[in-house]
Design an enzyme around this catalytic site. Structure first.
Site, PDB file in Angstrom:
ATOM      1  CG  ASP A  36      -1.850  -1.010   1.220  1.00  0.00           C
ATOM      2  OD1 ASP A  36      -2.207  -1.513  -0.058  1.00  0.00           O
ATOM      3  OD2 ASP A  36      -2.571  -1.080   2.126  1.00  0.00           O
ATOM      4  CB  THR A 113      11.277  -7.934   4.102  1.00  0.00           C
ATOM      5  OG1 THR A 113      10.938  -6.527   4.700  1.00  0.00           O
ATOM      6  CG2 THR A 113      12.809  -8.381   4.260  1.00  0.00           C
ATOM      7  CG  HIS A 116       3.609 -11.888   5.374  1.00  0.00           C
ATOM      8  ND1 HIS A 116       4.492 -12.561   6.074  1.00  0.00           N
ATOM      9  CD2 HIS A 116       3.949 -12.251   4.109  1.00  0.00           C
ATOM     10  CE1 HIS A 116       5.225 -13.431   5.489  1.00  0.00           C
ATOM     11  NE2 HIS A 116       5.265 -13.077   4.262  1.00  0.00           N
ATOM     12  CG  ASN A 167       5.943   6.582  -2.373  1.00  0.00           C
ATOM     13  OD1 ASN A 167       6.202   7.324  -3.331  1.00  0.00           O
ATOM     14  ND2 ASN A 167       5.138   5.380  -2.777  1.00  0.00           N
ATOM     15  CB  SER A 544      19.982 -38.816  29.676  1.00  0.00           C
ATOM     16  OG  SER A 544      20.379 -39.985  29.441  1.00  0.00           O
TER      17      SER A 544
HETATM   18  N1  LIG Z   1       7.243 -38.541  34.958  1.00  0.00           N
HETATM   19  C1  LIG Z   1       8.397 -39.597  35.085  1.00  0.00           C
HETATM   20  N2  LIG Z   1       9.064 -39.943  33.947  1.00  0.00           N
HETATM   21  C2  LIG Z   1      10.248 -40.633  33.958  1.00  0.00           C
HETATM   22  N3  LIG Z   1      10.506 -41.492  35.062  1.00  0.00           N
HETATM   23  C3  LIG Z   1      10.005 -40.748  36.334  1.00  0.00           C
HETATM   24  C4  LIG Z   1       8.888 -40.012  36.326  1.00  0.00           C
HETATM   25  N4  LIG Z   1       8.632 -39.623  37.582  1.00  0.00           N
HETATM   26  C5  LIG Z   1       9.367 -40.384  38.297  1.00  0.00           C
HETATM   27  N5  LIG Z   1      10.210 -41.070  37.631  1.00  0.00           N
HETATM   28  C6  LIG Z   1      11.345 -41.725  38.318  1.00  0.00           C
HETATM   29  O1  LIG Z   1      12.374 -40.923  38.130  1.00  0.00           O
HETATM   30  C7  LIG Z   1      13.620 -41.608  37.264  1.00  0.00           C
HETATM   31  C8  LIG Z   1      13.860 -41.025  36.130  1.00  0.00           C
HETATM   32  O2  LIG Z   1      14.694 -39.899  36.576  1.00  0.00           O
HETATM   33  P1  LIG Z   1      15.866 -39.536  35.573  1.00  0.00           P
HETATM   34  O3  LIG Z   1      16.554 -38.525  36.338  1.00  0.00           O
HETATM   35  O4  LIG Z   1      16.707 -40.798  35.229  1.00  0.00           O
HETATM   36  O5  LIG Z   1      15.241 -38.882  34.531  1.00  0.00           O
HETATM   37  S1  LIG Z   1      15.567 -37.758  33.352  1.00  0.00           S
HETATM   38  O6  LIG Z   1      17.058 -38.076  32.842  1.00  0.00           O
HETATM   39  O7  LIG Z   1      15.768 -36.523  34.012  1.00  0.00           O
HETATM   40  O8  LIG Z   1      14.625 -38.081  32.237  1.00  0.00           O
HETATM   41  C9  LIG Z   1      12.837 -43.228  36.789  1.00  0.00           C
HETATM   42  O9  LIG Z   1      13.834 -43.976  37.626  1.00  0.00           O
HETATM   43  P2  LIG Z   1      14.204 -45.195  36.252  1.00  0.00           P
HETATM   44  O10 LIG Z   1      13.007 -46.022  36.422  1.00  0.00           O
HETATM   45  O11 LIG Z   1      15.372 -46.008  37.228  1.00  0.00           O
HETATM   46  O12 LIG Z   1      14.633 -44.768  35.188  1.00  0.00           O
HETATM   47  C10 LIG Z   1      11.557 -43.265  37.584  1.00  0.00           C
HETATM   48  O13 LIG Z   1      11.621 -43.941  38.419  1.00  0.00           O
END
Ligand SMILES: Nc1ncnc2c1ncn2[C@@H]1O[C@H](COP(=O)(O)OS(=O)(=O)O)[C@@H](OP(=O)(O)O)[C@H]1O
Ligand SMILES: Nc1ncnc2c1ncn2[C@@H]1O[C@H](COP(=O)(O)OP(=O)(O)O)[C@@H](O)[C@H]1O
Length: 637
Positions: A36, A113, A116, A167, A544
């Protein structure tokens, strides 16, 4: 202005054309405004009136010159498209059209550019390499919210040359008072956001008045036409040349033992043979012995030039270091306050490690929740817990080691950075360093006399971090326990960090949200690193679940020290085992965010060791791991 007539010259003397063309400076500018405001008409007129060379014409020219054996078009062509390819490679989907044109005095790349919703991302991407921003205003409407937004963003990314193109003057009867009142209103706003200087031009894209030709209809305006102005505005390299010398080292050129050259593009200032320079971060000083440019040996070189320099002394200097003016070197720090523009669809994850790329340096960095985000329309500071697509926020950034930097306001090359997702390699944010955090400079790495090598050799072993990852109930703790027993029996010094235990102590403040898990793994990684520094074989048994954090821990340790062990148990099997009864609770909705059920698990793509617990007993798995660990560290067996 004399219109540039490429066709005639190309036909007559292509070498002369190419030589003249290559010698001209390049101005990159951005146009801000909406359809515009008459933006397309204005750009069209600039291209038309300057007899622009369009991209396809250049391509044809390049092909023609290759056919007749002439060289030299390549450089311009790269300049034309490099912005684009860089962004595409970084995985950003942008919507910026680049156009190329030239006059007798200058070459131009205009980034257009669209206005939007994706505006912030597009504009930041398009503007990040621009020297100048042309901000369009409809003379009938005056300064609008979008004018303020465009100006704020242009200033944010460091564009110092702002053109206020008022403009559609034909539609207000070429009235000077309309122009003057718009300029006054804009001046007040500009000052409030730190723009102290701009050039206002009354014009009409439709009639062409003051675009490339002077307008008889506005005798009261004595300034340049838009094109005249664009032909003379200083480009960033002109300004950079007046600052202290900075050469970020891109690579070390060592063809033989007698020559060691440091190659890179001079980011700021100039350098002469014999001048004293300081290598940052080491701080060593020496003198420049030789300067070699594209055209051979030189006595002096300036900002914007790619050079190789050699130094008078044998000093340590490698990629990522900066060779700088000895008496005014850039600073070093590992914690900053930065203004960050979030470019990715995925929001910023607090505590997650991103690659931070600043010039030739690359480090791991985490971003804190923003202190505030900025409303681009009103410039108000709002509270927020994270950064989402198109957000602009001010946040603290923590790097895992010190980097050489300057505040963005002092230099784009050492002050601007991008954040890259470690898993996908996509650029997720662009950032500008405001300042280092004071505590960053106050905390020094303590140099320790008993080194990690001394610790390890006293224990007669090489440190390792055996990182077990897998679903809850997959078998991490069971196998890690067995491995540690075997290592202990073999006389190795070890320590097992187990998820359940750490979550009762060190990490009892953390939950199972994404951010909680990221922080959990980060802390465990730090502890594991300290223990490895102490010479131990560390075993960790944590779910992890995220690749990014596991990779981050790998990156914190010397190469080969991190051993990723994927305890690969299918969800159905882990759930059938249900050692702690947690799966049943999760299915019943009594536990939220449970891994594998209501929270993701990202399996390792290439683990160092994979254990299929449906085929392998804990005993044989443990033996295999011990063999792997002892096998790679043979000296003391
Ligand atoms: N929501 C949920 N999800 C997964 N795990 C749960 C949860 N709540 C409690 N726990 C218990 O906590 C353990 C996992 O902790 P971690 O420190 O290994 O978890 S992580 O790496 O931060 O994801 C895990 O232990 P492990 O069974 O030895 O793996 C569970 O016993
Ligand atoms: N091949 C195997 N490897 C590891 N554990 C197994 C295997 N087969 C059955 N299990 C059983 O699975 C359960 C795994 O629990 P645990 O080691 O606490 O897992 P995690 O630490 O991964 O949560 C234990 O009861 C273990 O006896």
């Amino acid at each position: 202005m004399t219109a540039y007539r490429p066709d005639a010259l190309v036909a007559e003397d292509i070498d002369a054309y190419l030589a003249g063309h290559a010698a001209k400076t390049m101005l990159r500018f951005i146009t801000c405004g909406s359809v515009d405001d008459g933006k397309s008409t204005l750009i069209g007129r600039l291209l038309y009136d300057s007899r622009a060379i369009f991209e396809d014409q250049l391509a044809a020219l390049e092909a023609d010159s290759a056919r007749v054996g002439t060289q030299g078009t390549n450089i311009d062509f790269a300049l034309l498209v490099d912005g684009l390819t860089a962004e595409r490679e970084q995985g950003i989907t942008i919507d910026v059209a680049y156009r190329f044109f030239a006059t007798e005095r200058r070459k131009f790349i205009v980034a257009d550019t669209p206005g939007h919703e994706q505006y912030t991302r597009n504009m930041v991407t398009g503007a990040s390499t621009a020297d100048c921003a042309v901000i369009l205003i409809d003379a009938r409407k005056g300064v609008l919210t979008q004018t303020r937004r465009h100006s704020y963003l242009a200033n944010l990314v460091g564009i110092r040359e702002i053109v206020l193109a008022v403009n559609k003057m034909d539609l207000v009867g070429y009235d000077q008072s309309v122009f003057d009142s718009i300029v006054e209103e804009y001046r007040a706003f500009a000052a409030s956001i730190g723009i102290d200087r701009f050039t206002a031009i009354p014009l009409s894209g439709l009639t062409g008045a003051n675009v490339t030709e002077r307008a008889d209809a506005m005798p009261w305006y004595a300034g340049p036409t838009l094109l005249q102005h664009l032909e003379v505005v200083p480009v960033d390299t002109d300004r950079a040349a007046t600052r202290p010398f900075r050469l970020p080292v891109q690579w070390v050129n060592r063809p033989d033992l007698d020559f060691r050259g440091f190659a890179g593009m001079i980011a700021a200032g100039s350098v002469s043979v014999g001048e004293r320079v300081r290598i940052v971060p080491s701080g060593r000083t020496t003198q420049v012995a030789r300067i070699i440019g594209a055209d051979g040996e030189r006595t002096r070189a300036v900002a914007g030039e790619a050079v190789t320099v050699t130094l008078a002394d044998e000093v340590d200097c490698s990629r990522g270091d900066v060779i700088a003016a000895a008496d005014s070197p850039p600073a070093i720090a590992d914690q900053f306050v930065a203004t960050i523009v979030w470019l990715a669809d995925q929001p910023m994850v607090q505590g997650r490690g991103y690659w931070l790329k600043l010039g030739t340096q690359m480090v791991n960095a985490t971003v804190q929740p923003p202190r505030y985000v900025i409303d681009v329309n009103t410039q108000a500071e709002l509270s927020a817990t994270t950064l989402e697509l198109n957000d602009i926020g001010v946040a603290e950034v923590y790097c895992d080691r010190q980097i050489v930097f300057e505040p963005y306001a002092d230099g784009v090359d050492l002050g601007g950075f991008i954040l890259i997702d470690r898993a996908t390699n996509a650029t997720v944010a662009a950032g500008m360093i405001d300042q280092a955090l004071r505590r960053s400079g106050d905390v020094h790495w303590q140099s320790i006399d008993v080194t990690r090598e001394a610790h390890a050799s006293q224990k007669g072993q090489s440190p390792r971090v055996l990182w077990f990852t897998g679903l809850s109930g997959s078998g991490k703790s069971t196998i890690a326990n067995l491995v540690e027993r075997k290592l202990h029996a073999l006389g190795r010094h070890s320590f097992l960090l187990d998820g359940d235990n750490i979550r009762h102590g060190l990490n009892r403040d953390l939950d199972f949200s994404e951010a909680g898990r990221i922080e959990n793994v980060r802390r465990v990684g730090e502890v594991a690193r300290l223990m490895a520094d102490a010479g131990l074989i560390v075993l960790t048994a944590f779910i992890s679940p995220f690749r990014a954090e596991r990779d981050m821990v790998r990156g914190m340790l010397p190469v080969g020290e991190f051993v990723e062990i994927f305890v690969d148990t299918p969800l159905a099997v882990a759930e059938a085992r249900d050692v702690k009864g947690l799966y049943a609770k999760a299915r019943a909705g009594q536990i939220a965010d449970f891994t594998g059920i209501s929270s993701p698990y990202e399996a390792p793509a290439r683990p160092d060791i994979r254990i299929d617990t449906t085929r392998e007993t804990p005993e044989t798995a443990a033996e295999r791991i011990v063999e792997h660990v002892i096998g790679i560290w043979s000296p003391d067996l």
